[in-house]
Scaffold this motif. Sequence first.
Motif, PDB file in Angstrom:
ATOM      1  N   LYS A   1      23.408  69.172  69.292  1.00 46.53           N
ATOM      2  CA  LYS A   1      23.521  69.979  68.068  1.00 46.53           C
ATOM      3  C   LYS A   1      23.892  71.428  68.413  1.00 46.53           C
ATOM      4  O   LYS A   1      24.768  72.029  67.781  1.00 46.53           O
ATOM      5  N   LEU A   2      23.242  71.998  69.443  1.00 44.38           N
ATOM      6  CA  LEU A   2      23.536  73.381  69.838  1.00 44.38           C
ATOM      7  C   LEU A   2      24.957  73.512  70.379  1.00 44.38           C
ATOM      8  O   LEU A   2      25.658  74.488  70.084  1.00 44.38           O
ATOM      9  N   ALA A   3      25.383  72.516  71.167  1.00 44.96           N
ATOM     10  CA  ALA A   3      26.751  72.532  71.711  1.00 44.96           C
ATOM     11  C   ALA A   3      27.769  72.507  70.571  1.00 44.96           C
ATOM     12  O   ALA A   3      28.778  73.229  70.597  1.00 44.96           O
ATOM     13  N   SER A   4      27.481  71.704  69.557  1.00 41.79           N
ATOM     14  CA  SER A   4      28.385  71.592  68.410  1.00 41.79           C
ATOM     15  C   SER A   4      28.431  72.915  67.628  1.00 41.79           C
ATOM     16  O   SER A   4      29.500  73.374  67.212  1.00 41.79           O
ATOM     17  N   GLN A   5      27.257  73.562  67.456  1.00 47.23           N
ATOM     18  CA  GLN A   5      27.222  74.865  66.765  1.00 47.23           C
ATOM     19  C   GLN A   5      28.029  75.907  67.538  1.00 47.23           C
ATOM     20  O   GLN A   5      28.745  76.708  66.950  1.00 47.23           O
ATOM     21  N   ARG A   6      27.873  75.886  68.868  1.00 45.43           N
ATOM     22  CA  ARG A   6      28.612  76.832  69.716  1.00 45.43           C
ATOM     23  C   ARG A   6      30.120  76.630  69.566  1.00 45.43           C
ATOM     24  O   ARG A   6      30.882  77.585  69.475  1.00 45.43           O
ATOM     25  N   GLN A   7      30.523  75.366  69.508  1.00 46.59           N
ATOM     26  CA  GLN A   7      31.947  75.033  69.379  1.00 46.59           C
ATOM     27  C   GLN A   7      32.509  75.556  68.050  1.00 46.59           C
ATOM     28  O   GLN A   7      33.587  76.148  68.001  1.00 46.59           O
ATOM     29  N   GLN A   8      31.751  75.365  66.986  1.00 46.47           N
ATOM     30  CA  GLN A   8      32.214  75.791  65.661  1.00 46.47           C
ATOM     31  C   GLN A   8      32.266  77.305  65.538  1.00 46.47           C
ATOM     32  O   GLN A   8      33.129  77.851  64.860  1.00 46.47           O
ATOM     33  N   LEU A   9      31.339  78.001  66.220  1.00 44.87           N
ATOM     34  CA  LEU A   9      31.262  79.465  66.122  1.00 44.87           C
ATOM     35  C   LEU A   9      32.450  80.166  66.784  1.00 44.87           C
ATOM     36  O   LEU A   9      32.830  81.248  66.375  1.00 44.87           O
ATOM     37  N   LYS A  10      32.939  79.567  67.854  1.00 45.24           N
ATOM     38  CA  LYS A  10      34.031  80.160  68.664  1.00 45.24           C
ATOM     39  C   LYS A  10      33.608  81.493  69.303  1.00 45.24           C
ATOM     40  O   LYS A  10      34.426  82.356  69.601  1.00 45.24           O
TER      41      LYS A  10
ATOM     42  N   ASN B   1      29.731  85.060  81.638  1.00 46.46           N
ATOM     43  CA  ASN B   1      30.275  83.991  80.766  1.00 46.46           C
ATOM     44  C   ASN B   1      29.197  83.201  80.019  1.00 46.46           C
ATOM     45  O   ASN B   1      29.130  81.982  80.099  1.00 46.46           O
ATOM     46  N   ILE B   2      28.382  83.929  79.271  1.00 51.80           N
ATOM     47  CA  ILE B   2      27.291  83.273  78.533  1.00 51.80           C
ATOM     48  C   ILE B   2      27.849  82.591  77.276  1.00 51.80           C
ATOM     49  O   ILE B   2      28.598  83.192  76.508  1.00 51.80           O
ATOM     50  N   ASP B   3      27.466  81.333  77.085  1.00 48.32           N
ATOM     51  CA  ASP B   3      27.859  80.583  75.885  1.00 48.32           C
ATOM     52  C   ASP B   3      26.748  80.533  74.842  1.00 48.32           C
ATOM     53  O   ASP B   3      26.993  80.608  73.646  1.00 48.32           O
ATOM     54  N   ILE B   4      25.520  80.354  75.321  1.00 51.55           N
ATOM     55  CA  ILE B   4      24.384  80.152  74.414  1.00 51.55           C
ATOM     56  C   ILE B   4      23.183  80.937  74.920  1.00 51.55           C
ATOM     57  O   ILE B   4      22.841  80.876  76.106  1.00 51.55           O
ATOM     58  N   VAL B   5      22.547  81.685  74.017  1.00 46.81           N
ATOM     59  CA  VAL B   5      21.299  82.385  74.348  1.00 46.81           C
ATOM     60  C   VAL B   5      20.156  81.648  73.660  1.00 46.81           C
ATOM     61  O   VAL B   5      20.216  81.399  72.455  1.00 46.81           O
ATOM     62  N   LEU B   6      19.137  81.290  74.419  1.00 40.30           N
ATOM     63  CA  LEU B   6      17.907  80.745  73.841  1.00 40.30           C
ATOM     64  C   LEU B   6      16.914  81.905  73.830  1.00 40.30           C
ATOM     65  O   LEU B   6      16.355  82.274  74.859  1.00 40.30           O
ATOM     66  N   PHE B   7      16.753  82.504  72.653  1.00 41.26           N
ATOM     67  CA  PHE B   7      15.938  83.712  72.501  1.00 41.26           C
ATOM     68  C   PHE B   7      14.583  83.298  71.929  1.00 41.26           C
ATOM     69  O   PHE B   7      14.480  82.975  70.749  1.00 41.26           O
ATOM     70  N   GLU B   8      13.557  83.247  72.809  1.00 42.95           N
ATOM     71  CA  GLU B   8      12.276  82.692  72.369  1.00 42.95           C
ATOM     72  C   GLU B   8      11.156  83.722  72.394  1.00 42.95           C
ATOM     73  O   GLU B   8      11.199  84.684  73.145  1.00 42.95           O
ATOM     74  N   GLY B   9      10.166  83.469  71.541  1.00 46.71           N
ATOM     75  CA  GLY B   9       9.005  84.351  71.526  1.00 46.71           C
ATOM     76  C   GLY B   9       8.035  83.958  70.435  1.00 46.71           C
ATOM     77  O   GLY B   9       8.354  83.162  69.553  1.00 46.71           O
ATOM     78  N   TRP B  10       6.842  84.558  70.486  1.00 47.59           N
ATOM     79  CA  TRP B  10       5.772  84.131  69.578  1.00 47.59           C
ATOM     80  C   TRP B  10       5.967  84.632  68.154  1.00 47.59           C
ATOM     81  O   TRP B  10       5.344  84.112  67.218  1.00 47.59           O
ATOM     82  N   PHE B  11       6.859  85.653  67.949  1.00 44.98           N
ATOM     83  CA  PHE B  11       7.161  85.987  66.551  1.00 44.98           C
ATOM     84  C   PHE B  11       8.661  86.228  66.313  1.00 44.98           C
ATOM     85  O   PHE B  11       9.056  86.947  65.402  1.00 44.98           O
ATOM     86  N   VAL B  12       9.498  85.557  67.125  1.00 46.06           N
ATOM     87  CA  VAL B  12      10.956  85.663  66.921  1.00 46.06           C
ATOM     88  C   VAL B  12      11.302  85.129  65.519  1.00 46.06           C
ATOM     89  O   VAL B  12      10.939  84.006  65.169  1.00 46.06           O
ATOM     90  N   GLY B  13      11.972  85.963  64.718  1.00 40.52           N
ATOM     91  CA  GLY B  13      12.387  85.529  63.378  1.00 40.52           C
ATOM     92  C   GLY B  13      11.347  85.728  62.293  1.00 40.52           C
ATOM     93  O   GLY B  13      11.600  85.454  61.126  1.00 40.52           O
ATOM     94  N   VAL B  14      10.143  86.213  62.663  1.00 40.39           N
ATOM     95  CA  VAL B  14       9.074  86.384  61.667  1.00 40.39           C
ATOM     96  C   VAL B  14       9.338  87.643  60.841  1.00 40.39           C
ATOM     97  O   VAL B  14       9.648  88.702  61.374  1.00 40.39           O
ATOM     98  N   ARG B  15       9.205  87.483  59.497  1.00 39.32           N
ATOM     99  CA  ARG B  15       9.534  88.591  58.594  1.00 39.32           C
ATOM    100  C   ARG B  15       8.270  89.186  57.956  1.00 39.32           C
ATOM    101  O   ARG B  15       7.266  88.496  57.854  1.00 39.32           O
TER     102      ARG B  15
END
Length: 337
Positions: free
Chosen positions: A77-86, A196-210
């Motif tokens: 799924k992530l590979a496919s998202q990366r492909q679509q994003l260009k 040549n980074i294709d995908i970043v996995l950005f993780e953390g205990w409140f990543v994305g928390v609003r």
Amino acid sequence: MKEMGTQEAREAALADKSRAKAFGITPENVDEVIERRSHLLKSVLPAFNEFCETSLKIEPKEMLQVLWDLWLPLGIKLASQRQQLKRPLIQGILGGQGTGKTTMSKVLSLILDRLGYRTVSLSLDDLYKTYSDRLLLTQQDPRLIWRGPPGTHDIDLGLKVLDQIRQSQSPVMVPRFDKSAFGGAGDRTTPEIVTNIDIVLFEGWFVGVRPINADVFDTAPPPILTDEDRAFARDMNLRLQDYLPLWKRLDSLIVLYPTDYRCSLEWRKQAEQQMIAAGKSGMSNAEIEKFVNYFWRSLHPELFIKPLVKDATAVDLVIEIHTDHSFGEVYCDRANS
């Protein structure tokens, strides 16, 4: 798992409707999906087996089902998202203590490598302010006794790194943090130079928390008990505003969601006991409770994470985690599942 026939694999892939929807599996494409996953399994198995034996210290066959059901389709799924994003994909992974963020990031990196994508892991911890800056911070706000809550990170550093990656700049200096420096207080260490980074996995205990409506703190759950606790929770909620530009850089957000947030306290105790058993220094149960309660007071999972997983505009995939660390339901939009 290897003994499973094609027909059984087809039925299994379609049986869990919310998971099938999350990974885009339909009766029309299921044969193609299984064939692709089988090929990928064969190519990733040697590296995966080695990772299980050396890093996780477990028999690979114990993790094979999770690899097949969750990590392989997620990698695809992530590979496919990366492909679509260009352009490079910034994938957020939100998960608390013991949810398996690090393991998942490492396995996804192995899978994506086999698919031809260069992955880099970036933790929210890598964006901590320097030791000297955090000393100043503690003088300004003595409540920030531990690194971790909103306010202890260098948001500008995070924005700079993610923007360089999004713009396909190469090489990029990816910040790294050494938790053992200054007697465990931690400090920045030499950045990692990545090309040549294709995908970043950005993780953390409140990543994305609003931030949430401040009124909820009037009737907050324990350990938010006193007026001081409520004031601290409100202030941390306000500080989350500063992180919104960072979350805007995320292309997608996965939440590793414990079905009972209190598991993280038990998981932390287990982890510390294992460290002590291995001859390393670890915290006592009383120290762990004090530590975990501090983080629950700053951003309580019931108040911040629970509403987030129901918000399909904020979250792309939810992976439930049971008390025994096993994975439960996987869904992309609970409201319409």
